[in-house]
Design an enzyme around this catalytic site. Structure first.
Site, PDB file in Angstrom:
ATOM      1  N   ASP A  77       0.725  -1.208  -0.073  1.00 15.10           N
ATOM      2  CA  ASP A  77      -0.089  -0.124  -0.069  1.00 15.10           C
ATOM      3  C   ASP A  77       0.956   1.244  -0.015  1.00 15.10           C
ATOM      4  OD1 ASP A  77      -2.359  -1.241  -0.302  1.00 15.10           O
ATOM      5  OD2 ASP A  77      -2.785  -1.348   2.062  1.00 15.10           O
ATOM      6  N   ARG A  82       2.580   6.435  -2.694  1.00 19.43           N
ATOM      7  CA  ARG A  82       3.644   7.068  -3.201  1.00 19.43           C
ATOM      8  C   ARG A  82       3.310   7.354  -4.657  1.00 19.43           C
ATOM      9  NH1 ARG A  82       6.617   4.212   0.339  1.00 19.43           N
ATOM     10  NH2 ARG A  82       7.366   2.352  -1.151  1.00 19.43           N
ATOM     11  N   PHE A 196      -8.087   3.092  11.191  1.00 17.92           N
ATOM     12  CA  PHE A 196      -8.598   1.764  11.855  1.00 17.92           C
ATOM     13  C   PHE A 196      -7.735   1.396  13.045  1.00 17.92           C
ATOM     14  CE2 PHE A 196      -7.988  -2.914  11.666  1.00 17.92           C
ATOM     15  CZ  PHE A 196      -9.405  -3.257  11.894  1.00 17.92           C
TER      16      PHE A 196
END
Length: 327
Positions: A77, A82, A196
């Site tokens: 991820d 990026r 989260f």
């Protein structure tokens, strides 16, 4: 010639091999692989001859990024975030191939590299828009800087030894003030990342909303907040000489926040484009990525399988006036 941008985490051996393989397969299919110059230089030491044979173009010199039809990102991820920063102005859709751990933003796994290339060759994908954040930093009437984020903008304490004192504001009205380790302001996409981990809610990507989550706050009321997509979330550092913080956008772009700094976060006018092949429900993606237990689930009942029956009567309980005589 159709051009495809290939972006990889060149610090990882598996990503290097995957990037070279993708470039070779694209070239063999008649497409022009394109890479950033510094990526090519990093890959050359490991596979110089294979790269030459794949006829890879240098982005920005031989082929412009905006002239590519899609970007293929090999990594986790972090690599996708990026890449999103790199191609955002070009409005280039990104297809992630997960070589990391969870890979929530990725469309496929390392075992599906050949499949992913074929999807690009066949243009067998749809493009999904993801909300992004616009971030502005102020001190009094002085504008200190700006940034953006696909996942989240977080404000964290600058000193490990002490908390940071903050005031949170929604749509121009103060909501609460407390000491904490920080604040996370996220998009629905970022709700399964830092927010989260800080105890925030999981928000389905198609839900239009913004999320604010305090981190280890010392307060009775410090619950996660879910606000309208057009709301303005703001956080102010208290005006103290030693009250400093750090702003992080997607965990990669940072800025020091002086005492009294104000960070305003709104929905960005520029969304991020993700290429999707699988029409997997988000709930299934949650189960797959987090390995959630679903044993015992029986599923919805089909209407034609139910037996006709009389609706049960719902009792209202005893009448409180029943049995009470006059006098």
């Amino acid at each position: 010639m159709r051009a495809v941008l290939v972006l990889a985490h060149t610090g990882r051996r598996d990503a290097v091999e995957a990037a070279v393989t993708v470039a070779e397969n694209l070239h063999a299919a008649g497409l022009r692989p394109v890479m950033l110059e510094h990526n090519l230089q990093s890959l050359a030491a490991a596979a110089e001859q294979r790269l030459k044979a794949a006829n890879i173009a240098v982005a920005g010199r031989e082929v412009e990024i905006q002239d590519c039809e899609i970007g293929m990102v090999l990594g986790g991820d972090g690599s996708i975030l990026r890449a999103a920063d790199r191609v955002r102005d070009a409005r280039l859709p990104l297809m992630g191939i997960n070589l990391g751990h969870v890979g929530f933003l990725a469309e496929s796994e390392r075992t599906q590299i050949d499949d992913s290339v074929q999807w690009v060759i066949d243009q067998n994908y749809t493009v999904e828009e993801r909300m992004a954040l616009d971030v502005q930093v102020w001190q009094a009437d002085q504008h200190l800087g700006s940034s953006w984020a696909l996942n989240e903008a977080s404000i964290e304490k600058a000193s490990r030894q002490r908390m940071v004192e903050l005031v949170i504001e929604i749509d121009g009205a103060p909501v609460s003030a407390f000491g904490c380790d920080g604040i996370v302001m996220s998009t629905p996409t970022g709700s399964t990342a830092y927010a989260f981990s800080a105890g925030g809610p999981v928000v389905w990507p198609e839900v239009q909303a913004l999320v604010l989550v305090p981190i280890s706050a010392h307060a009775l009321f410090a619950r996660p907040l879910v606000v309208a997509p057009d709301s303005v979330m703001a956080v102010e550092l208290l005006q103290r000489e030693d009250e400093r913080g750090i702003l992080w956008c997607d965990g990669s772009r940072s800025m020091e926040l002086p005492p009294g700094a104000r960070v305003e976060v709104t929905r960005s006018e520029k969304s991020v484009l993700l290429a999707r092949v699988h029409q997997t429900p988000f709930s299934q993606r949650l189960v797959d990525k987090f390995n959630l237990p679903t044993t015992g689930w029986r599923g919805p009942v089909e209407a034609h399988n139910t037996l006709p029956s009389r609706e049960p009567e719902i009792g209202l309980g005893p009448d409180p006036e029943a049995g009470l005589g006059a006098g």
